[in-house]
Design an enzyme around this catalytic site. Structure first.
Site, short mmCIF file in Angstrom:
data_model
loop_
_atom_site.label_atom_id
_atom_site.label_comp_id
_atom_site.label_asym_id
_atom_site.label_seq_id
_atom_site.Cartn_x
_atom_site.Cartn_y
_atom_site.Cartn_z
N HIS A 190 -19.82 2.48 -12.20
CA HIS A 190 -18.76 1.65 -12.80
C HIS A 190 -19.37 0.46 -13.53
O HIS A 190 -20.11 -0.31 -12.93
CB HIS A 190 -17.80 1.16 -11.71
CG HIS A 190 -16.80 2.20 -11.30
ND1 HIS A 190 -15.52 1.90 -10.91
CD2 HIS A 190 -16.89 3.54 -11.25
CE1 HIS A 190 -14.86 3.01 -10.63
NE2 HIS A 190 -15.68 4.03 -10.82
N TYR B 256 -8.19 -5.12 -9.57
CA TYR B 256 -7.78 -6.08 -8.56
C TYR B 256 -6.62 -6.88 -9.15
O TYR B 256 -6.74 -7.43 -10.24
CB TYR B 256 -8.92 -7.07 -8.26
CG TYR B 256 -10.09 -6.46 -7.51
CD1 TYR B 256 -10.20 -6.61 -6.13
CD2 TYR B 256 -11.11 -5.78 -8.17
CE1 TYR B 256 -11.29 -6.08 -5.42
CE2 TYR B 256 -12.20 -5.25 -7.47
CZ TYR B 256 -12.27 -5.41 -6.09
OH TYR B 256 -13.34 -4.90 -5.40
N PRO C 190 -12.53 -7.20 2.98
CA PRO C 190 -13.02 -6.19 2.04
C PRO C 190 -12.87 -6.53 0.55
O PRO C 190 -13.35 -5.79 -0.30
CB PRO C 190 -12.17 -4.95 2.37
CG PRO C 190 -10.99 -5.45 3.12
CD PRO C 190 -11.38 -6.72 3.78
N LYS D 82 -18.23 -5.89 0.18
CA LYS D 82 -19.60 -6.26 0.59
C LYS D 82 -20.07 -5.69 1.93
O LYS D 82 -21.27 -5.69 2.22
CB LYS D 82 -19.72 -7.79 0.66
CG LYS D 82 -19.73 -8.47 -0.69
CD LYS D 82 -21.07 -8.33 -1.37
CE LYS D 82 -21.03 -8.69 -2.83
NZ LYS D 82 -21.00 -7.56 -3.75
N TYR E 119 -20.80 -9.46 -7.54
CA TYR E 119 -20.20 -8.14 -7.29
C TYR E 119 -21.25 -7.03 -7.34
O TYR E 119 -21.24 -6.13 -6.50
CB TYR E 119 -19.07 -7.87 -8.30
CG TYR E 119 -18.11 -6.79 -7.84
CD1 TYR E 119 -16.96 -7.11 -7.11
CD2 TYR E 119 -18.35 -5.45 -8.12
CE1 TYR E 119 -16.09 -6.13 -6.67
CE2 TYR E 119 -17.48 -4.45 -7.70
CZ TYR E 119 -16.36 -4.80 -6.97
OH TYR E 119 -15.49 -3.82 -6.54
#
Ligand code: RFL
Ligand code: PHB
Length: 391
Positions: A72, A201, A293, A297, A385
């Site tokens: 991704h 998100y 979550p 991580k 990230y």
């Protein structure tokens, strides 16, 4: 029975540590309370950081990951109905993440361990740690009706948040930090092709939502809910309707509906046990820390811990040096707190706080605007990230 490292728990931390040690010729035995079927069916994490993917490749566990894992290049974030993209490679000098289910990683690692020496003892009951403050600790357990004692040089406590390792450290020696959030995630796994190929998100007035996936045929979705949520109040129609509402951003995106294979509620907590070592016992992964979550991580932190622990154990067995073992806690905690910070930041940024003050809610919108709207903001999210380097 005797081995060099007794590993408690066949989750990602324990399995990965066993393979890392094997690569350097250090023996280990894994004791797992559950059955192999149970361990393989646990649906959990989905996002592997760049350093985790590299680590799996380096131990030869990257073959199926390379074929079936979904790289991704970014994620979308929605707030106030507007979608903004964080482009990972552009912001991090070419790094990305890979979506590959935790149960697939676990499956690959169990196969490897079996291929090499078969030392995973599933359904080991009543596991107890002994003499951890001495140079010759041991672990006792019951298996197939038999009492067994495993003598070892070190014990790796990789048995998750509810395991037996952390409570084996004298209570007065434990330094712990905890934060409980006033919400949880209702997760669903649906037999439906993902409607786009990157995660979303979303911050919404009704609460957070996350669009993710497991394969070209299976979508994974989450909705912010109450920690005491009764799943009976979430029939499929309500789940889909709420997902459509919270993931709407005016660009025509719409989640594909399909048969719901599973529904679960995950509480949200941040937890750190800074005592990651006591005598010859070393804690790694969820046994030592839990992250909410939202930052994806948990599994990656477990991988970071065992990489550092492996290097320290190998240095001891090959050269007799205890320097890296003595540094384990400090080295691991640096990355643990960095991941805690990012997970807390993402959680605070994206959830609706039930009793939040109006002022704080406006600051949250300003934060969302800044972190998704300015290059510096996006870079901060992207760098964390895709994963900070292992210690
Ligand atoms: P695990 O996976 O909990 O494994 C521990 C193992 O120890 C066994 N065990 C025992 N064995 C012997 N004796 C005992 N007394 C024992 N007690 C327990 C257990 O049966 C188990 O097999 O810990 P580990 O290896 O540290 O791995 C940690 C990860 O599993 C966890 O951090 C992640 O799943 C968290 N997480 C995510 N992490 C990510 O990196 N990316 C994500 O996208 C992500 N999403 C998630 C998540 C966790 C979630 N849930 C359900 C908590 C999404 C969700 C919904
Ligand atoms: C998942 O796919 O399960 C997932 C993805 C991203 C997260 C958490 C979970 O932040």
């Amino acid at each position: 029975m005797k081995t060099q490292v007794a590993i408690i728990g066949a989750g990602p931390a324990g399995l990965l540590l066993a393979q890392l040690l094997r690569q350097s010729g250090v023996e280990s035995v894994i004791l797992e309370a559950r059955s192999e079927e149970y361990v393989l069916s646990r649906i959990r994490a989905g996002v592997l950081e760049h350093p985790t993917v590299e680590l799996l490749h380096s131990i030869g566990a990257g073959e199926r990951l390379g074929r079936e894992g979904m790289p991704h290049d970014g994620v979308d974030m929605i707030f106030r109905g507007e979608k903004r993209r964080i482009d990972f490679p552009a912001l991090t000098g070419g790094k990305k993440v890979t979506v590959y289910g935790q149960q697939e990683v676990v499956k690959d690692l169990i196969e490897m361990k079996k291929d090499f020496d078969g030392q995973i003892l599933f359904e080991a009951r009543n596991v107890q740690l002994h003499d951890i403050e001495s140079d010759s600790p041991s672990v006792s357990f019951t298996r197939q009706g038999e009492e067994v004692v495993l003598s070892c040089d070190f014990i790796a406590g990789c048995d998750g948040f509810h395991g037996v390792s952390r409570p084996s450290i004298p209570a007065g020696r434990l330094r712990m930090f905890e934060k409980i959030y006033p919400f949880a995630w209702l997760g669903i796994l649906a037999e439906a092709p993902p409607a786009q190929d990157e995660l979303i998100y979303s911050y919404h007035e009704n609460g957070f939502a996350l669009f993710s996936m497991r394969s070209p045929e299976v979508t994974r979705l989450y909705l912010q809910c109450d920690p005491e949520e009764n799943l009976d109040e979430w029939p499929d129609e309500r789940v889909w309707s709420e997902l459509h509402t919270r993931l709407e951003s005016g660009d025509g995106f719409r989640v594909n509906e399909g048969k719901i294979l599973r529904k679960d509620v995950t509480p949200m907590r941040s937890f750190v046990c800074e005592t990651m070592r006591h005598g010859r016992l070393f804690l790694a992964g969820d046994a030592a820390h839990i992250v909410p979550p939202t930052g994806a991580k948990g599994l990656n932190l477990a991988a970071g811990d065992v990489k550092v622990l492996n290097d320290a154990l190998v240095a001891f067995f090959k050269g007799g040096s205890t320097a890296l073992l003595d540094a384990y806690e400090a080295t691991a905690l640096k990355r643990v707190w960095a991941a805690q910070r990012f997970s807390w930041f993402m959680t605070r940024l994206l959830h609706k706080f039930p009793d939040g003050e109006p002022f704080d809610a406006e600051i949250q919108i300003a934060d969302l605007d800044y972190f998704t709207g300015s290059e510096a903001g996006r870079k901060t999210i992207a760098e964390n990230y895709v994963g900070l380097p292992f210690g």
